[in-house]
Scaffold this motif. Structure first.
Motif, mmCIF file in Angstrom:
data_model
loop_
_atom_site.group_PDB
_atom_site.id
_atom_site.type_symbol
_atom_site.label_atom_id
_atom_site.label_comp_id
_atom_site.label_asym_id
_atom_site.label_seq_id
_atom_site.Cartn_x
_atom_site.Cartn_y
_atom_site.Cartn_z
ATOM 1 N N ASP A 173 0.861 -1.185 0.000
ATOM 2 C CA ASP A 173 0.000 0.000 0.000
ATOM 3 C C ASP A 173 0.896 1.232 0.000
ATOM 4 O OD1 ASP A 173 -2.009 1.813 0.179
ATOM 5 O OD2 ASP A 173 -2.808 1.133 2.099
ATOM 6 N N ARG A 189 0.272 -3.408 4.062
ATOM 7 C CA ARG A 189 -0.956 -3.463 4.850
ATOM 8 C C ARG A 189 -1.318 -4.900 5.138
ATOM 9 N NH1 ARG A 189 -4.564 -1.465 1.441
ATOM 10 N NH2 ARG A 189 -5.667 -3.423 1.012
ATOM 11 N N VAL A 213 -6.321 -3.930 11.096
ATOM 12 C CA VAL A 213 -5.487 -3.498 9.981
ATOM 13 C C VAL A 213 -4.231 -2.857 10.558
ATOM 14 C CG1 VAL A 213 -5.374 -2.149 7.854
ATOM 15 C CG2 VAL A 213 -7.564 -3.041 8.640
ATOM 16 N N THR A 271 -4.130 -7.221 6.967
ATOM 17 C CA THR A 271 -5.523 -7.193 7.408
ATOM 18 C C THR A 271 -5.919 -8.587 7.852
ATOM 19 O OG1 THR A 271 -6.012 -5.466 5.795
ATOM 20 C CG2 THR A 271 -7.888 -6.601 6.765
ATOM 21 N N MET A 283 3.996 1.474 2.320
ATOM 22 C CA MET A 283 3.692 0.648 3.474
ATOM 23 C C MET A 283 3.204 -0.717 3.007
ATOM 24 S SD MET A 283 4.236 3.003 5.775
ATOM 25 C CE MET A 283 3.524 2.449 7.309
ATOM 26 N N MET A 302 2.150 9.151 7.662
ATOM 27 C CA MET A 302 1.551 7.833 7.562
ATOM 28 C C MET A 302 0.070 7.935 7.894
ATOM 29 S SD MET A 302 4.449 5.365 9.140
ATOM 30 C CE MET A 302 4.459 6.203 10.701
ATOM 31 N N GLY A 309 4.646 2.140 12.362
ATOM 32 C CA GLY A 309 3.458 1.873 11.571
ATOM 33 C C GLY A 309 2.203 2.451 12.205
ATOM 34 N N ARG A 353 7.734 -0.753 4.585
ATOM 35 C CA ARG A 353 8.373 -1.729 3.702
ATOM 36 C C ARG A 353 9.859 -1.417 3.577
ATOM 37 N NH1 ARG A 353 5.212 -1.210 -1.747
ATOM 38 N NH2 ARG A 353 6.937 -2.566 -2.390
ATOM 39 N N PRO A 382 -3.471 6.263 7.010
ATOM 40 C CA PRO A 382 -3.976 5.064 6.360
ATOM 41 C C PRO A 382 -5.057 5.407 5.369
ATOM 42 C CG PRO A 382 -4.852 5.224 8.565
ATOM 43 C CD PRO A 382 -3.843 6.293 8.418
ATOM 44 N N TRP A 433 -0.490 -1.039 9.185
ATOM 45 C CA TRP A 433 0.404 -0.571 8.137
ATOM 46 C C TRP A 433 1.816 -0.582 8.688
ATOM 47 C CZ3 TRP A 433 -4.484 1.212 8.726
ATOM 48 C CH2 TRP A 433 -5.307 1.275 7.581
#
Length: 480
Positions: free
Chosen positions: A399, A404, A454, A406, A402, A470, A439, A459, A472, A456
């Motif tokens: 994403d 994500r 969820v 879930t 980031m 950041m 995150g 990466r 979301p 984030w």
């Protein structure tokens, strides 16, 4: 300036003793009394002046009627024409009504209060009646054909003296009426001046009160602004302190998590090295003993077999404990295979359907990988304990800068707004763990439509720039 300070100090003194409102009421009552008194005095003076003016007009009308009657009488005597008598008859009749009106006006205007004026009025009325009698006697003699007698009576000085006396008396009454009018008008001006002074005093008091009110309002506004400034400064300091404490808590959470993971790794190594070596040596010893006990009784073989099974169970328990402390699949195979293994094992043990949607090629730091693994592990544990779900969906996709992760179930859900207490420590731990890795964490749950977690996580991709903030993206609706 000094007067203003004195007024301000006086108002402060009155306000401290609670006398401002009583004094305001007294001032209002006093002003109403002054205005009402001035109005009544002005009204009385105006009415008296009006009555005096009416009395003066009545005197003028009387003089005019007498003159008219005298003229009509002379015209009749000179011409012997009866039409000259009609003005005389009308004038005589009006004189009686005007005498009554004059008495009423004199009484209303207050002129009767002076004995001298009352005597003048009575004498005037007597002179008027004498004049009327004299004119009537002349006309009676003329009608009787006594022309000489009528002319003799008319040519005497009686009528002239009566007329002069009537004019003199009327002039005196008119003069006194003018004086009474001037006196009443003066009183009316005095009353109006009194009202003007009272209104001026009220205006000055109102302006002083308004100035004091505006001064106090400015002081209160300045005080409120100062208080707001102080409150804002304290709020800013509090926000800075909250941010500092939050940062300290995140640092502490990161330290504790890493310390716990390091401790788990150390325990896993010790269990693998020490306990694994002991269990393996015991199993090898049991295997060496088996051939030497070939001639032993059956119960010895049963005991040896049970010992071997116990050692195998111990080795399996050791492996499970090591996997719980530090998943070897994560260290040896990477994040995606470790998540797939965790999902399959949970599906087998819990009897639920677990759908895995993992994007290949995602690279995360070691800490972020462990955070993602622990979050999925904790989420699946909560599903098994509380959700009463039939299926679980796990998604790990890119994403932006980031990754994500879930975890969503179709269970009974709960009210996310009322989460608190000891039952929410797991969710709180997830949040702090994700935030400590840089995150973001989000919880979406409601009764009857399942739960979705969820996270984030950054990466480790050199081709993707780090995000400025950041925030979301919006979440899709949770499954029901």
């Amino acid at each position: 300036m000094r007067l203003r300070e004195q007024v301000s100090s006086l108002m402060a003194w009155l306000r401290e003793r609670g006398l401002v409102m009583p004094l305001a009421i007294v001032a209002a009552v006093l002003m109403l009394t002054v205005t009402e008194g001035g109005y009544q005095r002005t009204r009385a003076s105006l009415e008296a002046a009006t009555e005096a003016a009416q009395a003066r007009l009545a005197l003028y009308r009387l003089l005019g009627l007498v003159t008219r009657a005298e003229s009509a009488k002379r015209g009749y005597l000179l011409s012997s024409r009866r039409e000259y008598l009609q003005p005389y008859i009308e004038a005589v009749r009006d004189i009686e009504s005007e005498i009554s009106a004059l008495q009423r006006r004199m009484n209303s205007s207050g002129l009767h209060e002076e004995p001298e004026l009352s005597a003048i009025e009575q004498e005037l009325i007597e002179r008027l009646r004498m004049k009327m009698d004299e004119m009537h006697e002349v006309l009676v003699r003329f009608d009787r054909q006594d022309v000489r007698g009528a002319m003799d009576l008319m040519l005497t000085d009686i009528g002239l003296r009566n007329m002069e006396q009537i004019r003199a008396l009327a002039d005196q009454l008119i003069e006194r009426s003018n004086q009474r009018i001037a006196q009443r008008v003066g009183r009316m001006y005095d009353a109006m001046l009194f009202l003007r002074l009272g209104i001026l005093a009220l205006v000055i008091a109102s302006l002083l009160a308004l100035a004091q009110y505006m001064r106090q309002s400015r002081a209160l506004a300045a005080q409120r602004a100062e208080q707001q400034r102080v409150v804002q400064a304290e709020r800013d300091l509090l926000e800075i302190e909250v941010r500092r404490r939050t940062a300290d808590l995140l640092d502490l959470s990161w330290h504790l998590q890493h310390a716990r993971e390091d401790e788990r790794s150390r325990l896993a190594r010790e269990l693998h090295d020490e306990l694994g070596a002991l269990l393996t040596a015991a199993k090898l010893d049991a295997a060496r003993i088996r051939p030497k006990l070939a001639d032993a009784p059956p119960e010895v073989h049963e005991r040896l077999k049970h010992l071997t099974q116990t050692l195998n169970s111990g080795i399996a328990l050791k492996r499970r404990i090591i996997e719980d402390l530090r998943p070897s699949s994560l260290s040896n195979l990477g994040l995606l295979p470790a998540l797939e293994i965790l999902g399959h094992e949970f599906a087998e043990s819990a009897g639920l359907e677990v759908r895995m949607m993992l994007s290949p090629g995602l690279v995360l730091d070691a800490g972020a990988q462990l955070t993602a693994y622990r979050m999925m592990q904790e989420a699946l544990t909560n599903v098994a304990k509380y959700a009463h779900a039939k299926s679980v969906e796990v998604e790990l996709v890119a994403d932006g800068p980031m990754a994500r992760l879930t975890v969503q179930d179709d269970g009974i859900g709960f009210d996310a707004a009322q989460v608190g207490g000891r039952s929410s420590h797991g969710l709180t731990g997830m949040r702090y763990r994700v935030e400590s890795e840089g995150g973001l964490f989000e919880l979406d749950a409601a009764p009857g439509r399942g739960t979705r977690l969820v996270a984030w996580l950054p990466r480790r991709d050199p081709e993707v720039a780090a995000p400025a903030s950041m925030t979301p993206p919006p979440l899709p609706p949770a499954a029901t």
